[in-house]
Every structure is written in C-alpha cells, then in structure tokens.
Design an enzyme around this catalytic site. Structure first.
Site, PDB file in Angstrom:
ATOM      1  N   LYS A 129       0.807  -1.225   0.000  1.00 42.98           N
ATOM      2  CA  LYS A 129       0.000   0.000   0.000  1.00 42.98           C
ATOM      3  C   LYS A 129       0.842   1.277   0.000  1.00 42.98           C
ATOM      4  O   LYS A 129       0.402   2.291  -0.535  1.00 42.98           O
ATOM      5  CB  LYS A 129      -0.976   0.010   1.175  1.00 42.98           C
ATOM      6  CG  LYS A 129      -0.389  -0.257   2.537  1.00 42.98           C
ATOM      7  CD  LYS A 129      -1.487  -0.365   3.583  1.00 42.98           C
ATOM      8  CE  LYS A 129      -0.932  -0.737   4.948  1.00 42.98           C
ATOM      9  NZ  LYS A 129      -0.523  -2.159   5.003  1.00 42.98           N
ATOM     10  N   THR A 130       2.044   1.242   0.573  1.00 45.03           N
ATOM     11  CA  THR A 130       2.880   2.449   0.545  1.00 45.03           C
ATOM     12  C   THR A 130       3.272   2.796  -0.882  1.00 45.03           C
ATOM     13  O   THR A 130       3.091   3.935  -1.338  1.00 45.03           O
ATOM     14  CB  THR A 130       4.141   2.245   1.406  1.00 45.03           C
ATOM     15  OG1 THR A 130       3.763   2.057   2.769  1.00 45.03           O
ATOM     16  CG2 THR A 130       5.056   3.457   1.309  1.00 45.03           C
ATOM     17  N   GLU A 174      -2.679   6.466   2.388  1.00 49.92           N
ATOM     18  CA  GLU A 174      -2.415   5.068   2.711  1.00 49.92           C
ATOM     19  C   GLU A 174      -3.196   4.710   3.967  1.00 49.92           C
ATOM     20  O   GLU A 174      -3.041   5.350   5.010  1.00 49.92           O
ATOM     21  CB  GLU A 174      -0.918   4.861   2.937  1.00 49.92           C
ATOM     22  CG  GLU A 174      -0.552   3.467   3.397  1.00 49.92           C
ATOM     23  CD  GLU A 174       0.934   3.309   3.677  1.00 49.92           C
ATOM     24  OE1 GLU A 174       1.308   2.299   4.306  1.00 49.92           O
ATOM     25  OE2 GLU A 174       1.722   4.195   3.275  1.00 49.92           O
TER      26      GLU A 174
END
Length: 701
Positions: A129-130, A174
């Site tokens: 997700k980053t 995020e």
C-alpha cells in the site's frame, strides 16, 4: 453510513480553523505526515519524540517546534493532542491531557478528519500500500488533478510523505489496517490490494480482519477497486459498485503480455475486451505490475487518459525502503526493502531474481514476536528464491519477548523446508560481516524487514565503496574479501574477521595499497602465514594485506644467494638451497611460516636466526616508496625488527655456504628428526613464547 458529529467537529477544527496542536511521537513516518499536513493547513504545531529523523528536520524548517522528550509542560498550551497506537497510556503528555480535559485524537482520527475536507481515496491492504498510494498520488498529480496525499514513508518523487494541495479536490491516503483505525475513514473511493491473515497481535483471526474491511467498504460512498487475483479481497469487495483489476480474464482492468526487465516491467492494459494501450513501470516485480493496474483502473475511472497514466507510470520511482537501491556497481547490487510478511518476502525475492544477478543473498530481520510465532511455517517457505539467507533476531516493535521465539525460529523453519543456505546470526551488528564475506561478483544483496536491518545494509554499502577501490588496485589477479575470518589465516585457528582482506600479487599493487590507506586514513596491517598470530574475536578493523602469489612467491638462486619474495615459505627456501647446493639454511625447514613473517620478527629455530643469513631486504616505506636495506642499516633484535614496523618487506636476499647435497639433506633430516622427537605432534602454540635469557620458554611452559 454517515460520519459522526464528533468527526465532523474534528474535521472543522482541523481544516477550517487554526489551533495549537501537539503530536506525540512526531518523528515516526506516520505522525510526521500528519504534522506536515497540519502545518500546511496553518496550525501552530509542536511535537515530541525520543529521536530525531530526517522528516523532523524538514518539519522544523516548515515551523514545527520539536522537543526531544515527552514532557507534559512542553504541550501545556496545546488545544489538541494527537498520538499514535504506539504511544503508551502512561505517556506524561497524555496523562496531563486527560487530567486537564484537553482534546485528544489518535493519528488515524486526525487524518480521517483532515480527509473530510477533500474527496478521499484510501489505498489499503496487507502488502504494497505504501508504494501503491505513492503511485496513485503521482499519477493523479501528473494527470492534472492536484491531489493532496499522505503516505507512510519518505517519497522522493512526491517531494515529501504528505502534502496539502488547496487546488485539488482529491486526497490520496495510505490506510493502515494494523490497529483497526482504518474504520475511522469515510472515503469516496478505496483501492483494496489484498486481504490475508496479518497483524495477529491485534486481530484474533481472518474473520475480524474481514469485518474491518466490510465496515470500510460500507463507509465508502463511491467505487471499490479490488484485486481480482486475490480470493479474499474478491469475496469481501465484489459488488455492483466495485471495479476489479489484475491479471485474470475476469478482471475489469487487466495486464497482459507482461515482460519483466532489469528493474522495469512492460505490459499491455485492457479494459474488458478493449486494449487501452501499453505501459512501462520502472520498478521491478510482477506484484508491482499488478498494483499498477489497480492505479490505472482508479485513474481511468476518474477520467485521466491512459496516455497520461502511462507517462506518469514511466516516471514513477519507489518510496524509501521499497526495493530501494543502496549501492550499485558492475560487480554488486545492494537493495533494501520493507518486506516483513511471507507474502511480501516472496514477491520481493521474485523481483530480485528477475534482475538477472548471479545470486541473491538475503539478510532478514523478523518483525514482532507475535508475527514470528504465528507465521513461522509461512516464513519457512518464503525464501526459496534466495541463494543464501542470514537471519538475525526479532525486532520487537515494543512487544515483550515470547519464550522460545527468536530469529532461530525462522532459520529452523527455513531449514526444515529444505533450504540449505540459511544461517542464524544472533549478534545484529555482525550480520553485514556474514553477508559481506559471502559476496562474489554478480551478487545482489537484499535486506528485508520493517525494523532497522537496513542499517546493516548501509554499513555494507559503505564498505563496498572502499572494497571496490581496493579491488581495482590489486586487479583481477589479486584477491579482495570483506570480513574474512582470520581463523582461516592463523596457525592458532582463532580470530575474528579482517574488515578488508587483500592479497596483492605485485610490488606495485602493494605500494599503491599503502598509499591508498595513508590517503584514506585506513589502518593497515600486513601478515604472512599467520604463524602464532593471536587475533581477537572482534577482528581487525581496516585493511589486512597478505602479499602472496605472483612475484611474492618467487624464489631465484644466483651463486650462493637466494632471493625470495615475502610470500615464499621458509621451507621452500631451505629446499631451494638444497637443490642449488647452498647450505646453512636447513633450520628454516622447521618453521611453519613465510619469509615476510620471518623477517618481521627475526624468526629462528635449531640455533639459527633469519638475519644471520640476510644480505639485503627490499622494503616499501610508509608512503609506498621502494628501497633496499642491508641489515647494518636496520634495527634488528632477538625476535623483533623495529625497522619493519613502518616499512614493509617485499623480498629478501639470503646467503648460504656452498655445500654438498648429501650434507644438506643430512642436516635437513636431522632438523626434522629433532623437531619430531622434541616437539608435540599435534598443533601447538609453544613457539609463540620468546625465550628468556636464562632458560628456554618451552621448559618453563
């Protein structure tokens, strides 16, 4: 579902008003992003932490008042205290806030409230997700939408990990599911990358994890983008307002014709049966292609043409600690990655393997005792694509130890899975020693973990800068090894590593090594065969030079003189004398050393000493200049030659006496017989002691 009155109140407090706000733990990647947003929104922001990070220094320039401690007095005038899940309830600032009824908010609550001022987009999932949230923000920015963003890492291509852009409608963030606070968000769209058992220190099981994502989906007003290749994400997310993506034929947006290149991927993008075009992603790994298709789907649904999306993807670069190159040369490649879950590790190793390097060497630091215990079997099967693996101990992340759980747990699981190249290093500071000594040209070294394992890779990278220069000096014919165990090079068979082990083959290379160490202020230590040399377990810092091979092993004879390089064994000098009819050197046969060491200490045996037979010594001085010295020009004592402390011998001329071969052989045999009958048959260190004037050391021992 609508936002609560409290959330709307906090949103107004943060996005429409100006206040004094204090953040506890502001140096962390998550909290520093919130601080950046608050500063850009016009608040008076202070923060406290026990350490200073790069982000803190940047925030100071933006106006952050920073305190390197957690003192209630420093936040006494704050109107809001923001804290993360990592902050303990007994933090003095939190205690004071509760006593004084000062308003408090968790990090996720503050971020969710800030997002209420925009059209929110949450990128979430257990892995990736980053990078994907950074990619989303970058593509929307390149597409002209001027998004605000919040990402949990340093993002060079975005300039900073968080930014409030008043020009745009969208806010890309995020989402962190690790502590359940992702339920605080009420976004317009979400992008779900994957769902699987993780963070089992917080969740009891997968059912609880799915419930959190169910709630987030229920709080999402727009579209739900999900990866159709992930069975759990598909089950949880699929609905009449969802958009799927992936590699499979049933995905709404899919990647086909994927070509993995060295640190890049090329693929075709399809929407249904329509080919939208080609895209190139300049980050490695099939998993990144999969995530990029999710970004393509979201950006396309927001109206950005594929041409602009593809251009943006081609420009995209990783976040910090996401397959981040720390060192690259023709011989070595060092990469750091945050991967700490088995799924992430497999994907990252696959990306490393796709770069085409000869071997992938991996240093891994398990993260959290609970994760190590819960997923030990999965970890065991995650390292198949690594040629060698060094496991160190668990990074606790504030967790207490669990009896019987350590880095050894993971190493054992990997071995049980059938991997034959795994070792456990309990001493964290020696991980780079172990990996450094494994290195061969063409290797890729990968550090994996969410803790501080990257520090070991950074040390190795700094050492390689020096090591490559040393290798260039000695050339292809010479040897250079990092953290070479000195136990391999001493007769005592003990000793820690030499930081830089160098074997030059020529006098010119040796001289340049001396000059290099002088310029770079590197300690220089020269050894011969290592006879009776005692090295501490901590090893030898700096450059350890062992002149051997090439000219250093040469032995030539002229009349009654023998010229020998410092790498030649004394026994070989004695035998050269035998073959040439030169006597007087038979005693050398019994010394298990080389010419260089014998000169350095004026070695002797059976009544003979080295300098009794030396005509001259060729040396390199402390600046690498060569000269020839006679014994009369040198300080020579019993077992000590001070002149050779600052000068390094490269060869010597020995003079013997003409003698018949039979006589020389007889003396050699007498020497051998005496040694065998008076000395221990097994290895010993008896000769390490100097003889006192009155009695032999052996007798005292």
């Amino acid at each position: 579902m609508t936002t609560t009155r409290v959330q709307l109140s906090l949103a107004r407090f943060l996005t429409r008003e100006h206040h004094r706000i204090h953040l506890i733990g502001v140096a962390g990647s998550g909290m520093s992003g919130v601080a950046a947003l608050l500063l850009e929104l016009g608040h008076q922001v202070s923060g406290s932490d026990k350490s200073i990070s790069v982000e803190v220094e940047r925030l100071r320039r933006l106006g952050l008042q920073f305190f390197q401690q957690h003192s209630a007095q420093d936040a006494a005038d704050a109107e809001l205290i923001v804290y993360s899940s990592a902050i303990r309830p007994d933090n003095p600032i939190l205690i004071r806030a509760r006593q004084s009824e000062t308003r408090t908010a968790r990090r996720a609550e503050a971020l969710a409230a800030i997002m209420q001022g925009k059209r929110g987009i949450i990128v979430c999932g257990m892995h990736g997700k980053t990078t994907t949230s950074a990619m989303t923000a970058h593509v929307l920015r390149e597409g002209g939408l001027h998004p605000s963003h919040y990402v949990g890492a340093e993002i060079p291509i975005l300039g900073q990990n968080a930014h409030w852009d008043p020009r745009g409608e969208f806010f890309v963030a995020e989402g962190d599911e690790s502590d359940g606070t992702i339920r605080c968000f009420y976004p317009e769209h979400i992008l779900v990358l994957n769902i699987e058992p993780e963070h089992l220190d917080f969740y009891e099981d997968l059912v609880q994890i799915e419930a959190v994502f169910d709630q987030l989906i229920g709080q999402t007003s727009g579209k739900v983008f999900f990866c159709a290749d992930d069975a759990i994400a598909t089950r949880v997310c699929k609905s009449d307002r969802s958009v799927s993506y992936g590699f499979g034929e049933n995905a709404d947006y899919r990647a086909q014709d994927v070509t993995l290149e060295d640190f890049a991927s090329v693929f075709s993008v399809f929407r249904g049966g329509e080919k939208l075009g080609e895209a190139r992603l300049n980050v490695p790994g099939r998993h990144n292609v999969q995530n990029a298709v999710g970004v393509v789907a979201l950006a396309s649904e927001l109206g950005i043409p594929l041409e602009k999306i593809a251009t943006a993807l081609a420009k995209f670069r990783h976040a910090r600690r996401r397959f981040e190159i720390k060192y690259a040369s023709d011989r070595f490649l060092l990469v750091d990655d945050y991967a700490h879950h088995p799924t992430e590790i497999r994907a990252t190793l696959a990306a490393a393997r796709s770069t085409g390097r000869n071997r992938v060497l991996t240093m891994f630091q398990p993260h959290r005792y609970t994760r190590t215990k819960a997923l030990r079997q999965e970890f065991g099967a995650a390292f198949d694509q690594a040629d060698r693996v060094v496991i160190t101990d668990v990074y606790p992340a504030s967790e207490p130890p669990i009896p019987g759980i350590s880095g050894q747990t993971i190493a054992d699981a990997i071995s049980a899975h059938g991997h034959r190249g795994v070792t456990y290093q309990s001493r964290f500071t020696r991980v780079h020693h172990d990996v450094g000594n494994m290195l061969a040209s063409g290797d890729l070294v990968l550090s994996l973990g969410a803790g501080n394992i990257h520090e070991q890779l950074s040390i190795l990278a700094a050492e390689l800068v020096v090591a490559e220069k040393l290798k260039a000096i000695v050339g292809e014919e010479g040897e250079m090894r990092l953290h070479e165990p000195m136990a391999k090079h001493t007769t005592l068979r003990v000793g820690g590593p030499a930081q830089f082990w160098i074997e030059p083959r020529t006098e010119e290379a040796f001289a340049e090594l001396i000059r290099f160490c002088r310029r770079e202020n590197l300690p220089l230590f020269v050894i011969g065969r290592g006879s009776n040399l005692l090295v501490r377990d901590g090893g030898i810092p700096g450059v350890v030079v062992h002149p051997c091979g090439g000219a250093f092993d040469d032995i030539t004879v002229k009349e009654n003189e023998i010229t020998a390089g410092v790498g030649a064994k004394l026994k070989q000098v004695a035998y050269a004398g035998r073959d040439a009819g030169i006597g007087g050197l038979e005693w050398m046969e019994g010394i298990p050393g080389e010419v260089g060491g014998a000169l350095r200490m004026n070695a002797g045996a059976m009544g003979g000493q080295t300098f009794e037979h030396v005509v001259s010594v060729r040396v390199l001085d402390a600046e690498g200049n060569a000269q020839t010295m006679t014994p009369s020009e040198m300080q020579v004592h019993y077992r000590h030659v001070p002149t050779l402390e600052k000068n390094y011998a490269v060869s010597a001329v020995f003079r013997g006496v003409s003698s018949g071969r039979d006589e020389i052989v007889r003396k050699l045999e007498e020497s051998q017989h005496k040694r065998k009958t008076t000395q221990p048959a097994a290895s010993s260190a008896g000769c390490i002691f100097k003889n006192p004037n009155s009695v032999p050391a052996g007798k005292l021992v």
